[in-house]
Enzyme design. Structure first.
Site, PDB file in Angstrom:
ATOM      1  N   PHE A  71       3.903 100.588 -27.413  1.00 41.47           N
ATOM      2  CA  PHE A  71       4.439  99.974 -26.193  1.00 41.47           C
ATOM      3  C   PHE A  71       4.032  98.505 -26.056  1.00 41.47           C
ATOM      4  O   PHE A  71       4.343  97.887 -25.038  1.00 41.47           O
ATOM      5  CB  PHE A  71       3.918 100.718 -24.956  1.00 41.47           C
ATOM      6  CG  PHE A  71       4.259 102.176 -24.930  1.00 41.47           C
ATOM      7  CD1 PHE A  71       5.440 102.620 -24.355  1.00 41.47           C
ATOM      8  CD2 PHE A  71       3.392 103.108 -25.482  1.00 41.47           C
ATOM      9  CE1 PHE A  71       5.758 103.967 -24.333  1.00 41.47           C
ATOM     10  CE2 PHE A  71       3.703 104.462 -25.458  1.00 41.47           C
ATOM     11  CZ  PHE A  71       4.894 104.885 -24.892  1.00 41.47           C
ATOM     12  N   TYR A 139      14.533  88.836 -25.984  1.00 42.47           N
ATOM     13  CA  TYR A 139      13.839  90.112 -25.802  1.00 42.47           C
ATOM     14  C   TYR A 139      14.590  91.238 -26.495  1.00 42.47           C
ATOM     15  O   TYR A 139      14.029  91.973 -27.321  1.00 42.47           O
ATOM     16  CB  TYR A 139      13.680  90.424 -24.312  1.00 42.47           C
ATOM     17  CG  TYR A 139      13.322  91.860 -24.037  1.00 42.47           C
ATOM     18  CD1 TYR A 139      12.140  92.403 -24.522  1.00 42.47           C
ATOM     19  CD2 TYR A 139      14.176  92.680 -23.302  1.00 42.47           C
ATOM     20  CE1 TYR A 139      11.809  93.732 -24.289  1.00 42.47           C
ATOM     21  CE2 TYR A 139      13.857  94.006 -23.056  1.00 42.47           C
ATOM     22  CZ  TYR A 139      12.678  94.533 -23.555  1.00 42.47           C
ATOM     23  OH  TYR A 139      12.354  95.852 -23.330  1.00 42.47           O
ATOM     24  N   LEU A 186      14.065  95.717  -9.639  1.00 44.46           N
ATOM     25  CA  LEU A 186      14.611  95.874  -8.290  1.00 44.46           C
ATOM     26  C   LEU A 186      13.757  96.749  -7.382  1.00 44.46           C
ATOM     27  O   LEU A 186      13.426  96.349  -6.261  1.00 44.46           O
ATOM     28  CB  LEU A 186      16.040  96.418  -8.366  1.00 44.46           C
ATOM     29  CG  LEU A 186      16.720  96.673  -7.021  1.00 44.46           C
ATOM     30  CD1 LEU A 186      16.840  95.392  -6.218  1.00 44.46           C
ATOM     31  CD2 LEU A 186      18.094  97.312  -7.234  1.00 44.46           C
ATOM     32  N   GLY A 278      24.191  85.054 -14.717  1.00 45.67           N
ATOM     33  CA  GLY A 278      24.943  85.111 -15.959  1.00 45.67           C
ATOM     34  C   GLY A 278      24.519  86.281 -16.824  1.00 45.67           C
ATOM     35  O   GLY A 278      23.329  86.577 -16.968  1.00 45.67           O
ATOM     36  N   ASP A 280      25.079  89.501 -16.337  1.00 50.45           N
ATOM     37  CA  ASP A 280      24.854  90.772 -15.657  1.00 50.45           C
ATOM     38  C   ASP A 280      26.125  91.619 -15.691  1.00 50.45           C
ATOM     39  O   ASP A 280      27.069  91.339 -14.947  1.00 50.45           O
ATOM     40  CB  ASP A 280      24.444  90.538 -14.192  1.00 50.45           C
ATOM     41  CG  ASP A 280      22.944  90.532 -13.995  1.00 50.45           C
ATOM     42  OD1 ASP A 280      22.223  90.842 -14.960  1.00 50.45           O
ATOM     43  OD2 ASP A 280      22.501  90.218 -12.884  1.00 50.45           O
TER      44      ASP A 280
END
Length: 322
Positions: A71, A139, A186, A278, A280
């Site tokens: 991880f 990423y 979120l 941008g 999304d």
């Protein structure tokens, strides 16, 4: 039968919950983490802890380990765009060193925490493992590069590996929860608003082609995710690199998450509409059919209110410690 497992990045959010699940199942757990983004107190009681970098895994890995669960990666999309070299160095370079250490010591099973960001803009929904991979951030690109490395290691040297690709993880388990700094996800952001630590939550676009105009995302409870990692250990077969998407098969909109948080917390959660970001997509939902078939994985905590309630309990506990 109990085993001995190295959990890299086990002081972070997902890694710490997986480490706790391994302990609960009666296994010996060693956590390796440099604490760049993890927390020492996040390492579950009962696990051994090594403060160190995965590039130096050869110092601690030996043939007594049954497998590695990996991880130890940087995971902030925005930061990866601004500092791609940081992500290539750690996520790819670090994993290359880890694979070399595993090869040298004869540790032949690996479970890799990958990401559905490897797919980029989806060509269909829900996303399946056969869909094209075209990551839109460094990423996602580094995670895809690691998946390619693992595939080569499996084919050439007999590694048995499973990569698990997923989107949004939420909830808490056993005192372990989400606390990034800065926070970009979120549900914890919404809960920070409920706690009075933020004035409002921003909704980036309310004119998407979805029922309420806001983006829809797939949320997985961190405990369901942890269970998938343990099942993946059993599914890791010599010479095979299995890739499985993890998801609930349905999604929740930004406004659904906010409204659920209002009900769960009993607090007002002011919202403000901001311009779209941008890249999304309107809907990101992963198919977990392969995980169900190959791993026997069946998520049991798909209720959004339950996910938010567990995250809320953890957020309150952390706020009380400040």
């Amino acid at each position: 039968m109990s085993g001995k497992y190295l959990v890299t990045g086990g002081a972070g959010y997902v890694g710490s919950v997986v480490a706790q699940h391994l302990l609960d199942a009666g296994h010996e757990v060693v956590v390796l983490d440099n604490l760049t983004t993890g927390f020492r107190e996040g390492v579950p009681a009962g696990a051994s802890f090594i403060e160190g970098d995965i590039r130096d895994a050869a110092k601690w890995l030996d043939p007594s380990y049954d497998a590695v669960l990996h991880f130890a990666a940087f995971s902030q999309v925005g930061e990866s765009v601004a500092k791609p070299e940081k992500y290539w160095d750690n996520n790819v370079g670090g994993t290359m060193a880890l694979l070399a250490a595993m090869r040298e010591t004869g540790v032949r099973r690996l479970v890799f925490s990958s990401t559905a960001a490897t797919y980029g803009e989806p060509v269909s929904t829900p996303i399946t493992e056969s869909d094209p991979t075209a990551p839109t951030s460094p990423y996602g690109a580094t995670k895809l590069a690691v998946d390619h490395m693992i595939g080569g290691e499996a084919a050439a040297h007999g590694l048995g590996a499973v990569s698990l690709r997923y989107f949004n993880v939420a909830g808490a388990y056993g005192g372990c929860g989400e606390r990034h700094d800065p926070e970009s996800h979120l549900i914890p952001i919404v809960l920070q608003v409920a706690l009075g630590r933020r004035e409002a939550v921003s909704i980036f676009g309310d004119d998407y082609p979805t029922p309420d105009g806001t983006c829809i995302r797939d949320y997985i409870h961190v405990a369901d995710l942890a269970e998938a990692h343990l099942l993946a250990l059993d599914a890791a077969a010599p010479g095979e690199h299995l890739i499985c998407n993890l998801g609930n098969g349905n999604g929740f909109s930004v406004r659904e998450v906010i409204e659920t948080a209002r009900r769960v917390t009993g607090h007002p959660v002011p919202e403000v509409v901001a311009p779209r970001r941008g890249g999304d997509p309107a809907v990101l939902v992963a198919s977990a059919a392969t995980a169900r078939e190959r791993l026997g994985w069946n998520p049991s905590r798909a209720d959004l209110a339950g996910i938010v309630a567990d995250a809320w309990e953890f957020a309150q506990n952390i706020a009380g410690e400040r």
